[in-house]
Design a protein around this motif. Structure first.
Motif, PDB file in Angstrom:
ATOM      1  N   THR A   1       5.300  11.209   6.345  1.00  0.00           N
ATOM      2  CA  THR A   1       4.509  12.356   7.196  1.00  0.00           C
ATOM      3  C   THR A   1       4.799  12.131   8.623  1.00  0.00           C
ATOM      4  OG1 THR A   1       2.644  13.497   7.069  1.00  0.00           O
ATOM      5  CG2 THR A   1       2.288  11.403   7.483  1.00  0.00           C
ATOM      6  N   LEU A   2       5.094  10.917   9.142  1.00  0.00           N
ATOM      7  CA  LEU A   2       5.399  11.028  10.564  1.00  0.00           C
ATOM      8  C   LEU A   2       7.056  11.184  10.793  1.00  0.00           C
ATOM      9  CD1 LEU A   2       3.361   7.724  11.475  1.00  0.00           C
ATOM     10  CD2 LEU A   2       2.929   9.942  12.201  1.00  0.00           C
TER      11      LEU A   2
ATOM     12  N   THR B   1       2.690   7.510   5.178  1.00  0.00           N
ATOM     13  CA  THR B   1       2.297   7.628   6.302  1.00  0.00           C
ATOM     14  C   THR B   1       3.772   7.729   7.196  1.00  0.00           C
ATOM     15  OG1 THR B   1       0.486   6.367   6.237  1.00  0.00           O
ATOM     16  CG2 THR B   1       1.490   6.488   8.465  1.00  0.00           C
TER      17      THR B   1
ATOM     18  N   ASP C   1       0.920  -1.222   0.089  1.00  0.00           N
ATOM     19  CA  ASP C   1      -0.026   0.031   0.092  1.00  0.00           C
ATOM     20  C   ASP C   1       1.043   1.325   0.001  1.00  0.00           C
ATOM     21  OD1 ASP C   1      -1.864   1.983   0.711  1.00  0.00           O
ATOM     22  OD2 ASP C   1      -3.088   0.502   1.729  1.00  0.00           O
TER      23      ASP C   1
ATOM     24  N   ARG D   1       9.925  -3.653   5.332  1.00  0.00           N
ATOM     25  CA  ARG D   1       9.251  -4.539   6.385  1.00  0.00           C
ATOM     26  C   ARG D   1       7.815  -4.869   5.997  1.00  0.00           C
ATOM     27  NH1 ARG D   1       6.291  -3.534  10.709  1.00  0.00           N
ATOM     28  NH2 ARG D   1       6.534  -5.052  12.635  1.00  0.00           N
ATOM     29  N   GLU D   2       7.285  -3.975   5.565  1.00  0.00           N
ATOM     30  CA  GLU D   2       5.914  -4.213   5.190  1.00  0.00           C
ATOM     31  C   GLU D   2       5.630  -5.281   4.108  1.00  0.00           C
ATOM     32  OE1 GLU D   2       2.928  -2.313   6.674  1.00  0.00           O
ATOM     33  OE2 GLU D   2       4.481  -2.055   8.185  1.00  0.00           O
TER      34      GLU D   2
ATOM     35  N   ARG E   1      -2.472  16.981   0.090  1.00  0.00           N
ATOM     36  CA  ARG E   1      -1.275  16.189  -0.105  1.00  0.00           C
ATOM     37  C   ARG E   1      -0.116  17.366  -0.646  1.00  0.00           C
ATOM     38  NH1 ARG E   1      -1.255  10.995  -1.059  1.00  0.00           N
ATOM     39  NH2 ARG E   1      -0.042  11.126  -2.556  1.00  0.00           N
TER      40      ARG E   1
ATOM     41  N   ARG F   1       0.111   4.251   0.868  1.00  0.00           N
ATOM     42  CA  ARG F   1       0.020   4.847   2.253  1.00  0.00           C
ATOM     43  C   ARG F   1       1.042   4.628   3.134  1.00  0.00           C
ATOM     44  NH1 ARG F   1      -5.407   3.410   4.270  1.00  0.00           N
ATOM     45  NH2 ARG F   1      -4.696   1.558   3.413  1.00  0.00           N
ATOM     46  N   ALA F   2       1.718   3.228   3.038  1.00  0.00           N
ATOM     47  CA  ALA F   2       2.691   3.176   4.144  1.00  0.00           C
ATOM     48  C   ALA F   2       3.944   4.020   3.863  1.00  0.00           C
ATOM     49  CB  ALA F   2       3.065   1.654   3.822  1.00  0.00           C
TER      50      ALA F   2
ATOM     51  N   HIS G   1      -4.581  10.074   6.286  1.00  0.00           N
ATOM     52  CA  HIS G   1      -5.404   9.603   5.278  1.00  0.00           C
ATOM     53  C   HIS G   1      -6.771   9.519   5.416  1.00  0.00           C
ATOM     54  CE1 HIS G   1      -1.210   8.301   3.894  1.00  0.00           C
ATOM     55  NE2 HIS G   1      -1.669   8.653   2.726  1.00  0.00           N
TER      56      HIS G   1
ATOM     57  N   HIS H   1      -8.553   6.635   4.930  1.00  0.00           N
ATOM     58  CA  HIS H   1      -8.406   5.543   5.776  1.00  0.00           C
ATOM     59  C   HIS H   1      -6.962   5.452   6.204  1.00  0.00           C
ATOM     60  CE1 HIS H   1     -12.391   4.599   3.992  1.00  0.00           C
ATOM     61  NE2 HIS H   1     -11.978   5.033   2.844  1.00  0.00           N
ATOM     62  N   PRO H   2      -6.671   5.769   7.616  1.00  0.00           N
ATOM     63  CA  PRO H   2      -5.215   5.604   8.122  1.00  0.00           C
ATOM     64  C   PRO H   2      -4.597   4.394   7.856  1.00  0.00           C
ATOM     65  CG  PRO H   2      -7.025   6.276   9.662  1.00  0.00           C
ATOM     66  CD  PRO H   2      -7.831   5.812   8.668  1.00  0.00           C
ATOM     67  N   TYR H   3      -3.132   4.377   7.434  1.00  0.00           N
ATOM     68  CA  TYR H   3      -2.664   3.201   7.323  1.00  0.00           C
ATOM     69  C   TYR H   3      -2.170   2.808   8.585  1.00  0.00           C
ATOM     70  CZ  TYR H   3       0.583  -0.103   5.476  1.00  0.00           C
ATOM     71  OH  TYR H   3       1.218  -1.267   5.339  1.00  0.00           O
TER      72      TYR H   3
ATOM     73  N   LEU I   1       1.202  17.662   9.323  1.00  0.00           N
ATOM     74  CA  LEU I   1       1.014  16.124   9.345  1.00  0.00           C
ATOM     75  C   LEU I   1      -0.244  15.778   8.637  1.00  0.00           C
ATOM     76  CD1 LEU I   1       2.097  13.915  12.449  1.00  0.00           C
ATOM     77  CD2 LEU I   1       0.077  13.324  10.960  1.00  0.00           C
ATOM     78  N   TYR I   2       0.009  14.750   7.725  1.00  0.00           N
ATOM     79  CA  TYR I   2      -1.259  14.468   6.940  1.00  0.00           C
ATOM     80  C   TYR I   2      -1.971  13.228   7.210  1.00  0.00           C
ATOM     81  CZ  TYR I   2      -3.719  12.897   2.714  1.00  0.00           C
ATOM     82  OH  TYR I   2      -4.640  12.422   1.858  1.00  0.00           O
TER      83      TYR I   2
ATOM     84  N   PHE J   1       0.711   0.260  10.247  1.00  0.00           N
ATOM     85  CA  PHE J   1       1.880  -0.622   9.986  1.00  0.00           C
ATOM     86  C   PHE J   1       1.646  -1.909  10.704  1.00  0.00           C
ATOM     87  CE2 PHE J   1       4.046   3.640  10.303  1.00  0.00           C
ATOM     88  CZ  PHE J   1       4.140   3.907   8.811  1.00  0.00           C
TER      89      PHE J   1
ATOM     90  N   ARG K   1      -0.660   8.976  17.012  1.00  0.00           N
ATOM     91  CA  ARG K   1       0.490   9.153  16.253  1.00  0.00           C
ATOM     92  C   ARG K   1       0.813  10.769  16.083  1.00  0.00           C
ATOM     93  NH1 ARG K   1       0.502   4.318  11.931  1.00  0.00           N
ATOM     94  NH2 ARG K   1      -0.825   5.778  10.898  1.00  0.00           N
ATOM     95  N   ALA K   2      -0.263  11.487  15.496  1.00  0.00           N
ATOM     96  CA  ALA K   2      -0.211  12.737  15.397  1.00  0.00           C
ATOM     97  C   ALA K   2       0.115  13.623  16.308  1.00  0.00           C
ATOM     98  CB  ALA K   2      -1.508  13.061  14.658  1.00  0.00           C
TER      99      ALA K   2
END
Lengths: 244, 237
Positions: A148-149, A145, A139, A162-163, B50, A141-142, B87, B89-91, B84-85, B93, B150-151
């Motif tokens: 963005t983190l 994310t 994905d 890893r994913e 985005r 988004r991985a 989504h 539908h949050p991803y 910080l964005y 891990f 997380r945010a």
């Protein structure tokens, strides 16, 4: 069943059974020459995978995550390289490494290093193709994310790996399975020298040509067991990679 | 924030093929305020978010950094530091909720300090009982809370949310809204994209609407300072 078959077939079956039993005995009696050949095989192929994996997976990542001119052409070229026979790879490197070749000064021909180079050339396109598929299936988004983190590109890359680890593990196993069983490149680049460059496939070819079927079958059994183990792992990892 | 508590964006342009999705959009975000960004499907809400998150390159953008014109690489870096964005539908891990929260914490901290921060975030988002649960198996509302936690750990100046309450049941929506209130009271500027403004009755300070690439201010609370002299700025107030 056997008595209904014509005589030559039963003879062959008997011969195969006897040879297989002899092969098993050879294998489990700890025959040093046999186990040395097995060790050379694993060492050469292991080093080849270790060297080929990082750049191949990086290329796979770039192909999966970046748009740039020529990307599709690169994917097509890599797919073409997948079907190049091992003996052609061996021949190309042989010409490059032979004394009169452009890399002749390196004096690598008929060494384990030359075999490693041949196996890297064979493993690279498999790792790129399967790695690309695994990373593309991950994905997007991985990556986003992670970034963005606040993850650095390197940390985000490690996160993506890893994913996609099950798919990538499948790529490593498939590439390892391909190179440990190939005979063409190893024969041409290694020269099948006992105690040095003789690995499982080249030894099978030699022993069979001499009529020493027991050792050939013993080594063949090792490859079979290895193929089964790799496939079992592959199934395991591919199964884990499927979405629940 | 590009000034003490204001983030100014000018000349934001983006097109796909022959379609101008964002046409010289200009706006400001204020610390501690929540800005609703509405618009029809395909109006460019997600694209705008985005771009502000540094995930997509615009045709042009200017943000006030007091350093004169900057190229996209510098702007992107600045945006990634401030925003910080999240989504739609949050991803999550692959790993536990604990692992997912730990991802937002500086890796240089000691294990003990990291866990202390994770515990605080778990408490903040009421996720304590789920700390060891596999994050991918959580419900939509729980995933939303993990992503907000997380945010919260990252403490960004600007939070960009894409349809945060879509597909959530009423209870999950209430929980999400109360967490967003907490961001607001902490001084975070929030830009929240949604096609349904009615989901956020008490939270919104300013309502912006994207329509055919132009940004329109719906109300007139003067809580966002717009570049009102710009020819592409229109107000319906």
């Amino acid at each position: 069943m056997l008595e209904r078959l014509p005589q030559p077939y039963t003879d062959h079956m008997d011969s195969l059974t006897t040879t297989t039993l002899a092969a098993l005995e050879l294998l489990f009696s700890g025959n040093s020459e046999l186990w040395e050949i097995i060790a050379i095989s694993f060492r050469v192929s292991g080093v080849a995978i270790l060297v080929a994996s990082p750049p191949a997976l990086l290329v796979a990542f770039i192909l999966a995550y970046y748009e740039f001119p020529g990307r599709r052409l690169l994917i097509s070229i890599n797919s073409t390289l997948l079907s190049v026979p091992a003996v052609v790879v061996g021949l190309t490197l042989f010409i490059l490494l032979s004394r009169q070749g452009p890399l002749g000064e390196w004096k690598l021909l008929f060494t384990q290093t030359a075999m490693v180079l041949g196996q890297i050339a064979l493993a690279f396109p498999i790792l790129v193709a399967m790695g690309h598929s695994a990373l593309q299936a991950c994905d997007r988004r991985a990556w986003e994310t992670a970034r963005t983190l606040g993850a650095t590109p390197l940390r985000a890359l490690i996160t993506i790996m890893r994913e996609a680890r099950f798919g990538l593990m499948a790529a490593l196993l498939a590439a390892f399975g391909r190179i440990i069983a190939e005979v063409g490149a190893s024969m041409m680049l290694g020269g099948n020298i006992l105690h040095y460059t003789r690995n499982i496939p080249t030894a099978i070819a030699l022993e069979s040509s001499k009529g020493e079927f027991a050792q050939g079958i013993a080594l063949g059994l090792v490859l079979l067991i290895l193929a089964f183990t790799l496939n079992a792992f592959l199934q395991h990892f591919q199964g884990k990679g499927q979405p629940a | 924030m590009t000034t003490a508590d204001q983030f100014n964006v000018h000349y934001l342009k983006k097109h796909y093929a022959k379609r101008q999705v964002l046409d010289e959009v200009a706006f400001s975000l204020q610390a501690g305020q929540t800005h609703l960004l509405s618009g029809d499907n395909g109006a460019g809400k997600t694209t705008l978010l985005r771009i502000l998150a540094g995930l997509e390159k615009p045709d042009s953008i200017q943000i006030d950094l007091g350093m004169g014109p900057l190229n996209w690489r510098h702007v992107k870096k600045a945006l990634q530091q401030h925003t910080l964005y999240l989504h739609q539908h949050p991803y999550m891990f692959d790993g536990t909720v604990n692992y997912n929260l730990g991802y937002a914490i500086d890796a240089k901290l000691t294990k003990r300090e990291r866990q202390r921060q994770i515990d605080k975030a778990l408490e903040w988002a009421d996720l304590k009982q789920l700390s060891q649960a596999p994050a991918k198996s959580l419900s939509g509302g729980e995933k939303q809370r993990v992503s907000l936690a997380r945010a919260w750990l990252k403490r960004p100046s600007i939070l960009l949310l894409d349809e945060p309450t879509s597909n959530l049941d009423q209870e999950s929506r209430h929980r999400t809204l109360s967490l967003l209130e907490a961001f607001k009271s902490n001084g975070t500027a929030t830009l929240l994209a949604s096609h349904d403004p009615m989901h956020f009755p008490s939270l919104i300070d300013q309502h912006l609407r994207l329509d055919q690439g132009k940004l329109i201010r719906i109300d007139d609370q003067n809580l966002i300072e717009f570049d009102q002299t710009h020819p592409n700025f229109r107000s319906t107030a």
